[in-house]
Write a protein that holds these residues in place. Structure first.
Motif, PDB file in Angstrom:
ATOM      1  N   VAL A 177       0.687  -1.228  -0.121  1.00 44.82           N
ATOM      2  CA  VAL A 177       0.324  -0.373  -0.273  1.00 44.82           C
ATOM      3  C   VAL A 177       0.800   1.396   0.133  1.00 44.82           C
ATOM      4  CG1 VAL A 177      -1.389   1.925   1.228  1.00 44.82           C
ATOM      5  CG2 VAL A 177      -1.727  -1.282   1.443  1.00 44.82           C
TER       6      VAL A 177
ATOM      7  N   ILE B   5      -6.603   3.787  -5.113  1.00 36.56           N
ATOM      8  CA  ILE B   5      -5.855   4.379  -4.246  1.00 36.56           C
ATOM      9  C   ILE B   5      -4.728   5.585  -4.826  1.00 36.56           C
ATOM     10  CG2 ILE B   5      -3.863   2.609  -4.820  1.00 36.56           C
ATOM     11  CD1 ILE B   5      -3.939   2.907  -1.182  1.00 36.56           C
TER      12      ILE B   5
ATOM     13  N   HIS C 250      -3.578   1.392  -9.413  1.00 38.72           N
ATOM     14  CA  HIS C 250      -4.509   0.927  -8.734  1.00 38.72           C
ATOM     15  C   HIS C 250      -3.639  -0.335  -8.073  1.00 38.72           C
ATOM     16  CE1 HIS C 250      -6.266  -1.617 -11.883  1.00 38.72           C
ATOM     17  NE2 HIS C 250      -6.064  -2.208 -11.233  1.00 38.72           N
TER      18      HIS C 250
ATOM     19  N   GLN D 189      -8.611  -3.996  -8.281  1.00 43.17           N
ATOM     20  CA  GLN D 189      -9.632  -2.247  -7.049  1.00 43.17           C
ATOM     21  C   GLN D 189     -10.698  -2.099  -8.692  1.00 43.17           C
ATOM     22  OE1 GLN D 189      -6.364   0.716  -5.474  1.00 43.17           O
ATOM     23  NE2 GLN D 189      -7.850   0.490  -4.162  1.00 43.17           N
TER      24      GLN D 189
ATOM     25  N   ILE E  97       1.012   4.411  -2.613  1.00 44.98           N
ATOM     26  CA  ILE E  97       0.821   5.269  -2.848  1.00 44.98           C
ATOM     27  C   ILE E  97       1.952   6.243  -2.838  1.00 44.98           C
ATOM     28  CG2 ILE E  97       0.786   7.635  -0.907  1.00 44.98           C
ATOM     29  CD1 ILE E  97      -0.837   5.318   0.827  1.00 44.98           C
TER      30      ILE E  97
ATOM     31  N   CYS F 221     -10.529   4.654   0.337  1.00 43.55           N
ATOM     32  CA  CYS F 221     -10.806   3.402  -0.798  1.00 43.55           C
ATOM     33  C   CYS F 221     -11.085   1.643  -0.443  1.00 43.55           C
ATOM     34  CB  CYS F 221      -9.655   3.314  -2.571  1.00 43.55           C
ATOM     35  SG  CYS F 221      -8.019   2.681  -1.688  1.00 43.55           S
TER      36      CYS F 221
END
Lengths: 519, 501
Positions: free
Chosen positions: B70, B113, B137, B108, B74, B88
């Motif tokens: 994650v 994201i 994503h 996703q 980002i 999300c």
């Protein structure tokens, strides 16, 4: 040669076996702790009882005699060495066949997983073992937990010990029937739309669906991930509480597991048993009753509410207007999730494989396997869910159902601003006859009318027996609902009610189970 | 019936059509563990040794999100100038395929994201082209199917298929561009430059191995054509199996030409997946797309939503390394390069290699010269990327050091480099085993000098007469006689001395 034997309660038989199997888990735990009895003796007594009544009940899909006795010996050794793993160490238990066990098959009541032994233990299984609980075996269920009668098991129906021509509820009919037939003092169920509480109600036993996320789903073979919840089943509220504390608690392997302290349910049950409910506000849900509910069920429910009033509770009527749409929303959300969750049963890695004769493609083998391996109800729900999620239909079905779910959750939130717990009948009718609703799925689905809202909202909910219906002599369940992570309220109110009920009805309801034919 | 249309000449198509591109890049993150379980992600391990109940989709198993993945998602979003979602979720993409253990991919869908960013791409002539990013994503990779018995490992005609689930569940980031319009004739180049820039960016961030040959960076190229001047997009095709930067450019170019041929012949483009064939530089039809597929996306109920706080996002922003375009600017200043020199350096794919060589002690000019000139030629000859050459920046730096110490001439240095490339060991080992060294022993050289002077008496006379520049011919002869191992400077001194100068 067959003869008749007692239900296993202390009022009959008077053999050692009956004396042991008639005890509650709390009583057994006390005797084990006092050294009056060994776990091996208790386990042996239950295995004997299982052998005697299984032909009449069929609560189990697998009995692990050797494993159970080995676990019992370990529990006895640990206790002798002064390190009993928990209060329930050495007490036997029946596990619903939807939780994985690394040493026993896990079939979920389906041909798809016939003979499959998982490579890992569910978190619930692991916690039971760590607590020294003795696993007797795996109990029968509707295939992949889809059903309200256990008739959807690929391995034949379980029968209700109160009347073996009737269903024991479902999907966890095996676990509840095992309790009512005195084949186990404790059991684990799972509840997606009522699969712990409705069987509890129709077998005169206690079943609790904890708060969603209260008990880990790791190793619980998923039917509908956002609704599934494992929970304790017992013959008394205190027994359920003791089991609840063993299996509950945060699990890093389940992202939806609640990272908060487990509600003090044992203490709540003990407090409740003192019989004082002054200061407790109880809401009767207007929408869960009336037309379509069996007369005897309604009378039993009203008597239970009167009893709560007599215990000092302040009883008011509350309205949860969106509960009327719960069943519809449930039958979109649960099938949608199941259509995805059950996609993995494709013959490639485990379980059934049909048609792999070297001439067919993987896709053909998948199709043939799913055609042969799933029963009609499972197929019906997979198709419903596939349709509901399809492009162009999603908003109208799945999307709309999620909105209803939000509204139902808001109904609960509003209601719990007025009252501490909500009550209703657990199920609109007593146990129906085997075969009676098989041809009519809608009729079958109505069995979960009262239990479904708690699954949709994720709050805690219990079914506790409220006596027998005066018209057919079959058990009726009182449903108690509490806000998320306020599971302790269920136990306080449930235990208080249970004590008052037994006092008013002249003894424990479960001891009035008729005698079963024994092999 | 659609007749088989000729593919169209590139210049002709540009007169009639405007190309529109869309690039989907899948990046395997180099996290130690998989997206939703604790299994290792090492490339090339024994099949089915990096698996567990979760990534095998066993009944009852549940996913747990890899926090590092994650964070990487980002950070990639931040580097691509994207906005980060306040909230999300993951979604399930449902379809049956044996390489996907659950028969759904946890991905996703409408809640990526990061979204709405851009990447400025430098083209070969130094011009900048801005590629807008739609979204990036998170998702999990599938297992690998090995089709046995068919042609070229494809499923068609295969007798059976072996499954390796080691890759199943490896974290992927899918980066999707907005439609790339206005690239015109440079569309294929923009495609390659974009993937190159993305690769360099991700490598600088150390979030992925970005090896196209190993599949840790995969590009699907969507191509459509609009009639010249029309704002309406044509039907697109999605070309897969594009396994190198060069293939990205070639696949786009081929599809543009194929579309133009079909459209001009009055045919219609079928919306489908195309398979790129490296050997023929052409594409062939795969499965029909979209119309037949309904993935029945819905939010993943086994996972909780992700809601990155501003604080966390800012912490992650601070972890971003110097990004490639910032670095290029700095390098240009530090090494005092002209725009053209910088461009050659970047186009040769040599920036990192030169920097590493400089870090190992070489001068920027020498390091640049080696990588951009001699080593680039060798890479070309071998048909590999520069970085795939069997020589390290440290080894190049050592060669440069040996030259500056006078232990190697430039010519000998190339022999040493060739030895390293041929797998004969480190520069010092090659020098030792091949006996490559500058001959500076005067007694050995003196004989060669005397011999050379004797062979060219007229030249010797000229030198003696003060025409020192004539010494070059003698020095050349000595160098030839010593097979280049002599130190030319010393030879010259000896020649002049022998002639009394």
């Amino acid at each position: 040669m067959t003869s008749t034997a007692s239900g296993g309660g202390p009022s009959d038989g008077r053999t050692d076996t009956a004396a042991l199997t008639g005890l509650t888990a709390a009583e057994l735990a006390a005797k084990l702790a006092a050294g009056e009895v060994s776990s091996v003796e208790v386990t042996r007594a239950y295995l004997d009882r299982i052998a005697a009544v299984e032909p009449a009940v069929h609560a189990f899909l697998h009995v692990d005699e050797e494993g159970a006795l080995a676990a019992a010996r370990r529990a006895d050794e640990d206790r002798a060495a002064g390190r009993a793993s928990s209060e329930l160490a050495g007490v036997p238990l029946a596990l619903k066949d939807v939780l994985t066990t690394s040493d026993m098959p896990t079939t979920c009541g389906s041909k798809m997983l016939e003979g499959w032994t998982p490579p890992y233990d569910a978190t619930v299984t692991r916690r039971l073992r760590e607590a020294g609980v003795v696993l007797l075996g795996k109990t029968n269920m509707d295939e992949f937990a889809m059903g309200s009668s256990t008739e959807n098991s690929a391995y034949g129906p379980t029968r209700n010990p109160w009347d073996t021509e009737r269903i024991p509820g479902g999907s966890g009919g095996g676990s509840s029937a095992a309790l009512a037939a005195f084949e186990a003092p404790l059991a684990i169920g799972t509840d997606t739309g009522g699969s712990i509480r409705q069987p509890g109600a129709v077998t005169g036993t206690v079943g609790v669906k904890p708060t969603y996320g209260g008990v880990s789903r790791h190793g619980l073979v998923a039917f509908s991930s956002s609704l599934d919840q494992a929970g304790p089943c017992g013959r008394t509220v205190l027994d359920a509480a003791l089991l609840h504390e063993v299996i509950a608690g945060h699990d890093p392997l389940d992202s939806t597991s609640v990272d908060a302290p487990v509600p003090q349910v044992v203490a709540a049950a003990r407090e409740g048993a003192a019989g004082d409910l002054r200061g407790v506000r109880v809401g009767v849900v207007r929408e869960l009753g009336g037309e379509g509910y069996q007369e005897g069920v309604q009378r039993s429910f009203r008597a239970a509410v009167d009893q709560l009033t007599a215990l000092g509770a302040e009883v008011v009527e509350v309205s949860c207007p969106h509960f009327d749409y719960g069943l519809g929303a449930y039958y979109l959300i649960a099938p949608s999730e199941c259509s995805s969750n059950l996609a993995r049963f494709d013959a490639m890695r485990y379980g059934l494989r049909v048609g792999d004769d070297g001439s067919r493609s993987a896709e053909e083998v998948m199709s043939l396997t799913r055609e042969a391996g799933f029963g009609p109800e499972v197929k019906r729900r997979i198709m419903l869910g596939t349709y509901a999620l399809s492009s162009g239909y999603y908003d109208a079905y799945y999307g709309q159902a999620q909105k209803v779910r939000t509204l139902i959750t808001r109904d609960f939130t509003a209601a719990f601003e007025q009252v501490d717990v909500l009550v209703s009948p657990t199920t609109p009718t007593t146990a129906f006859r085997i075969g009676e609703r098989v041809e009519n799925p809608m009729e079958m689905y109505l069995a979960d009318l009262c239990t479904i809202p708690s699954n949709l909202a994720g709050n805690a909910s219990m079914s506790v027996p409220s006596g027998l219906s005066d018209e057919d002599g079959l058990p009726v369940g009182l449903q108690i609902m509490a806000p998320p992570m306020a599971d302790d309220r269920l136990y306080r109110v449930g235990a208080a009610y249970e004590a008052a009920r037994d006092a008013a009805q002249g003894g424990a309801l479960i001891d009035r189970v008729p005698q079963l034919e024994v092999a | 019936m659609t007749a088989v249309a000729e593919i169209m000449d590139y210049d002709e198509l540009l007169e009639r059509f405007d190309p529109v591109l869309g690039l989907e890049v899948h990046v395997e993150l180099s996290t130690a563990t998989k997206m939703f379980c604790g299994c290792a992600t090492d490339f090339g391990a024994e099949p089915n040794t990096q698996v567990c109940p979760v990534c095998l989709g066993m009944p009852g198993a549940l996913p747990v999100v890899n926090g590092t993945a994650v964070e990487s998602a980002i950070r990639i979003g931040l580097a691509l100038n994207c906005r980060v979602a306040e909230w999300c979720r993951f979604a399930r993409k449902n379809y049956f395929y044996p390489d996907m253990p659950k028969n759904f991919q946890t991905s996703q869908y409408d809640e990526p994201i990061v979204f709405d960013g851009y990447l400025d791409v430098v083209l070969d002539d130094g011009e900048t082209f801005r590629v807008e990013i739609e979204r990036a994503h998170m998702e999990e990779d599938t297992g690998k199917s090995m089709h046995v018995g068919g042609a070229a490992g494809r499923i068609h005609g295969a007798e059976h298929t072996l499954m390796d689930y080691n890759r199943a569940g490896v974290p992927l980031i899918e980066i999707v561009t907005k439609p790339i319009v206005g690239a015109g004739e440079r569309a294929p180049e923009v495609a390659r430059a974009y993937v190159t820039a993305l690769r360099d960016l991700l490598r600088s961030m150390r979030v992925s191995d970005v090896r196209m040959d190993q599949g840790s960076l995969r590009c699907d190229a969507n191509v459509s054509l609009s009639p010249k001047g029309s704002a309406e997009f044509g039907t697109r095709t999605e070309t897969k199996n594009v396994n190198s930067l060069r293939s990205v450019e070639r696949a786009v170019r081929y599809e543009m030409r194929r579309h133009a041929g079909v459209l001009t012949a009055g045919g219609t483009i079928v919306q489908e997946t195309r398979h790129f064939d490296e050997s023929t530089a052409s594409t062939s039809a795969g499965r029909p797309k979209e119309t037949a597929e309904d993935y029945r996306y819905f939010p993943e109920p086994d996972l909780v939503p992700i809601a990155p706080s501003n604080e966390w996002i800012e912490q992650l922003r601070e972890t971003l390394p110097e990004l490639p375009w910032e670095r290029r600017k700095r390098v240009q200043q530090d090494w005092q390069l002209s725009d053209e020199e910088l461009r050659d350096l970047v186009n040769a794919g040599a920036l990192d290699l030169v920097a590493a060589t400089v870090d190992a002690g070489a001068s920027p000019a020498e390091a640049r010269s080696w990588w951009v000139a001699y080593l680039s030629q060798q890479a070309n000859t071998q048909g590999v990327e520069l970085e795939a050459l069997a020589i390290t920046p440290e080894q190049v730096a050592r060669v440069i050091e040996l030259v500056s110490e006078g232990k190697l001439t430039h010519k000998l240095a190339r022999q040493v480099v060739d030895g390293v490339l041929a797998g004969k060991g480190d520069p010092d080992e090659v020098v030792a085993t091949e006996g490559i060294e500058v001959v500076s022993d005067d007694s050995a050289l003196q004989a060669a000098v005397d011999e050379a002077l004797a062979a060219q008496p007229d030249v010797a006379d000229k030198i003696r007469g003060g025409k020192v520049q004539a010494a070059g011919a003698v020095v050349g002869a000595v160098m030839k006689a010593t097979q280049g191992q002599a130190d030319a400077k010393r030879v010259r001194e000896l020649v002049l001395a022998a002639c009394g100068q």
